[in-house]
Design an enzyme around this catalytic site. Structure first.
Site, PDB file in Angstrom:
ATOM      1  N   LEU A  46      57.771  52.867  48.913  1.00  0.00           N
ATOM      2  CA  LEU A  46      59.017  53.236  49.558  1.00  0.00           C
ATOM      3  C   LEU A  46      58.936  54.746  49.691  1.00  0.00           C
ATOM      4  CD1 LEU A  46      61.643  51.154  47.537  1.00  0.00           C
ATOM      5  CD2 LEU A  46      61.026  50.835  49.934  1.00  0.00           C
ATOM      6  N   ASP A  47      59.229  55.287  50.875  1.00  0.00           N
ATOM      7  CA  ASP A  47      59.105  56.739  51.010  1.00  0.00           C
ATOM      8  C   ASP A  47      60.150  57.440  50.152  1.00  0.00           C
ATOM      9  OD1 ASP A  47      61.498  57.136  52.542  1.00  0.00           O
ATOM     10  OD2 ASP A  47      60.443  56.587  54.364  1.00  0.00           O
ATOM     11  N   GLU A  48      60.012  58.736  50.033  1.00  0.00           N
ATOM     12  CA  GLU A  48      60.838  59.525  49.121  1.00  0.00           C
ATOM     13  C   GLU A  48      62.335  59.336  49.375  1.00  0.00           C
ATOM     14  OE1 GLU A  48      60.991  64.188  47.630  1.00  0.00           O
ATOM     15  OE2 GLU A  48      59.728  63.638  49.330  1.00  0.00           O
ATOM     16  N   SER A  50      63.768  56.689  50.712  1.00  0.00           N
ATOM     17  CA  SER A  50      64.180  55.283  50.641  1.00  0.00           C
ATOM     18  C   SER A  50      64.390  54.871  49.193  1.00  0.00           C
ATOM     19  CB  SER A  50      63.129  54.388  51.297  1.00  0.00           C
ATOM     20  OG  SER A  50      62.993  54.727  52.659  1.00  0.00           O
TER      21      SER A  50
END
Length: 197
Positions: A46-48, A50
């Site tokens: 999950l990106d930063e 998210s």
């Protein structure tokens, strides 16, 4: 014996345990959220910006299985504006997004508008409020995981994502976990797909 966990990855954390470069030295890492066994890795990312359900494992083969297209991932996205059925249909059928400088059409997927905002804990960094215009929440279920795919998809139909929370991987749900909390899962494969047992 391999170990598996589910964790609510909070906003602002990277989905990794070690820094891979100079730029990431001040970033928050998963290891700050708990005492995990040596060799633990995140399954997917999950990106930063998210949040939500992230599975962790010490088993590389299990990581490959979950990242395959056999396992659905469901996201709730808060988007800027009042999304209509026309855009929902576009998302369901597949939209064109940019991927590594090339155009890519996403696979057909399940998308629907939520009738009411989900009850998530407040995010550490405040999202703009209703004074800046209305927002909508949509559920998007994918079995592919291209780089920032959900964000790119909602932007492609004119509704940028403001908040993104993964709520499900296979049959494993975020449930009542709070940001930063982790729970050990005894049989990850059985939990992911109980109907095959």
């Amino acid at each position: 014996m391999h170990q598996h966990f589910k964790i609510y990855k909070p906003y602002g954390y990277l989905s990794q345990f070690i820094n891979n470069g100079q730029k990431q030295n001040r970033k928050k890492l998963l290891g700050e959220l708990g005492d995990f066994p040596e060799g633990t890795m995140s399954i997917g990312r999950l990106d930063e910006k998210s949040e939500g359900l992230l599975l962790l494992t010490t088993d590389g083969k299990m990581s490959d299985f979950v990242n395959s297209s056999k396992v659905d991932k469901e996201y709730y996205a808060q988007v800027d504006g009042l999304i209509t059925e026309a855009e929902i249909t576009e998302l369901q059928q597949g939209v064109e997004i940019g991927l590594s400088g090339k155009k890519y059409t996403t696979k057909p997927c399940q998308v629907f508008k939520l009738n009411a905002p989900p009850n998530f804990p407040e995010r550490t960094k405040k999202i703009r409020d209703e004074r800046h215009g209305p927002t909508s929440w949509v559920s998007i279920t994918l079995n592919e995981g291209k780089f920032r795919q959900v964000r790119k998809m909602t932007s492609a139909v004119g509704f940028p994502t403001l908040r993104l929370v993964r709520i499900r991987v296979g049959a494993i749900y975020l449930d009542d976990l709070n940001p930063g909390n982790a729970i050990e899962i005894s049989n990850l494969k059985a939990e992911l797909n109980p109907q095959t047992l």
